[in-house]
Design a protein around this motif. Structure first.
Motif, PDB file in Angstrom:
ATOM      1  N   ILE A 219      26.314  38.097 -12.826  1.00 22.57           N
ATOM      2  CA  ILE A 219      25.530  37.021 -13.435  1.00 22.57           C
ATOM      3  C   ILE A 219      25.425  35.837 -12.487  1.00 22.57           C
ATOM      4  O   ILE A 219      24.347  35.264 -12.291  1.00 22.57           O
ATOM      5  N   GLY A 220      26.553  35.475 -11.867  1.00 26.80           N
ATOM      6  CA  GLY A 220      26.532  34.377 -10.908  1.00 26.80           C
ATOM      7  C   GLY A 220      25.641  34.656  -9.716  1.00 26.80           C
ATOM      8  O   GLY A 220      24.918  33.770  -9.240  1.00 26.80           O
ATOM      9  N   ALA A 221      25.678  35.897  -9.227  1.00 19.76           N
ATOM     10  CA  ALA A 221      24.877  36.263  -8.054  1.00 19.76           C
ATOM     11  C   ALA A 221      23.384  36.228  -8.361  1.00 19.76           C
ATOM     12  O   ALA A 221      22.582  35.759  -7.540  1.00 19.76           O
ATOM     13  N   THR A 222      22.985  36.725  -9.521  1.00 15.23           N
ATOM     14  CA  THR A 222      21.557  36.723  -9.870  1.00 15.23           C
ATOM     15  C   THR A 222      21.072  35.304 -10.140  1.00 15.23           C
ATOM     16  O   THR A 222      19.950  34.938  -9.768  1.00 15.23           O
ATOM     17  N   ASP A 223      21.908  34.486 -10.783  1.00 15.31           N
ATOM     18  CA  ASP A 223      21.548  33.082 -10.994  1.00 15.31           C
ATOM     19  C   ASP A 223      21.364  32.358  -9.657  1.00 15.31           C
ATOM     20  O   ASP A 223      20.417  31.581  -9.482  1.00 15.31           O
TER      21      ASP A 223
END
Length: 239
Positions: A219-223
């Motif tokens: 989630i952090g990487a896609t954000d």
């Protein structure tokens, strides 16, 4: 008399030869290329290809982050194993083994239980495409400032050239339109990547809420990908 005539003819021939040999003329930049164009003022094939691949990886991230309720049996067993590409491959293998039993259990437990016990469509593809998308975006971020600066300089040269009568208004407009279209394509690619990354992040949050664990990094990487792509897009001024 004959000797004098031959001498005069020789002198005349030498004079004509000297007149015909003018000083070599070094063509100016405008003469060799009246518009002063350089390939560097448009996105090179390399950057165009990077933008194309970036969009492809962003699309793949969306597909890989889609929830797949059919694999209910494997979701519980390997939900925490997708933090690395190697573990993700093992997770998919385990999922294939447990899929049949999981589907039966899911049918017995009911549709509500199936929705809670979900897994991602392709965890390994998600990690792989996130990494590749970040590599593509990094390459674009490195080259983009120089490209935009070269385009701005070329636009100034074009304005001066048409004002001085060195190029026609039609030639000026043709070149400006080429730069305008080039920027628009790059901006669209970056915006599409940002939008698709946000969509993937929403998918991953939905998976986490449905019971799929170990997705914080994803989630952090896609954000972050969405923010970085949008930031690069904001640096492009459309004409």
């Amino acid at each position: 008399m004959i000797i004098q005539r031959a001498l005069l003819l020789s002198i005349a021939a030498l004079t004509l030869t000297a007149c015909s040999q003018n000083t070599p003329h070094a063509p100016t930049r405008l003469e060799t290329n009246p518009l002063g164009f350089h390939g560097s003022v448009l996105a090179s094939d390399g950057m165009t290809e990077q933008a194309r691949e970036l969009n492809a990886h962003a699309n793949a991230i969306v597909r890989a982050s889609t929830l797949k309720g059919a694999m209910v049996g494997a979701a519980v067993g390997c939900g925490l194993s997708v933090l690395s590409a190697s573990n993700a491959g093992k997770c998919v293998t385990s999922a294939a083994v447990g899929a049949a039993g999981g589907a039966v259990i899911g049918n017995i437990a009911g549709k509500r239980d199936v929705k809670r016990r979900v897994t991602l469509a392709s965890p390994n593809a998600l990690v792989r495409n996130l990494r590749k998308a970040n590599d593509n975006l990094a390459a674009i971020q490195t080259s983009l400032p120089d490209l935009l600066a070269a385009q701005d300089a070329e636009l100034n040269r074009l304005s001066l050239s048409v004002a001085a009568g060195q190029i026609s208004k039609a030639e000026h407009d043709k070149r400006v339109n080429a730069i305008r279209e080039d920027r628009a394509k790059l901006a669209e690619a970056l915006l599409t990547t940002s939008q698709n990354s946000k969509k993937a992040a929403r998918n991953l949050r939905a998976a986490a809420q449905a019971g799929h664990h170990g997705l914080d990094w994803h989630i952090g990487a896609t954000d972050q990908l969405a923010r970085d792509a949008l930031s690069s897009r904001s640096s492009i001024t459309l004409l």
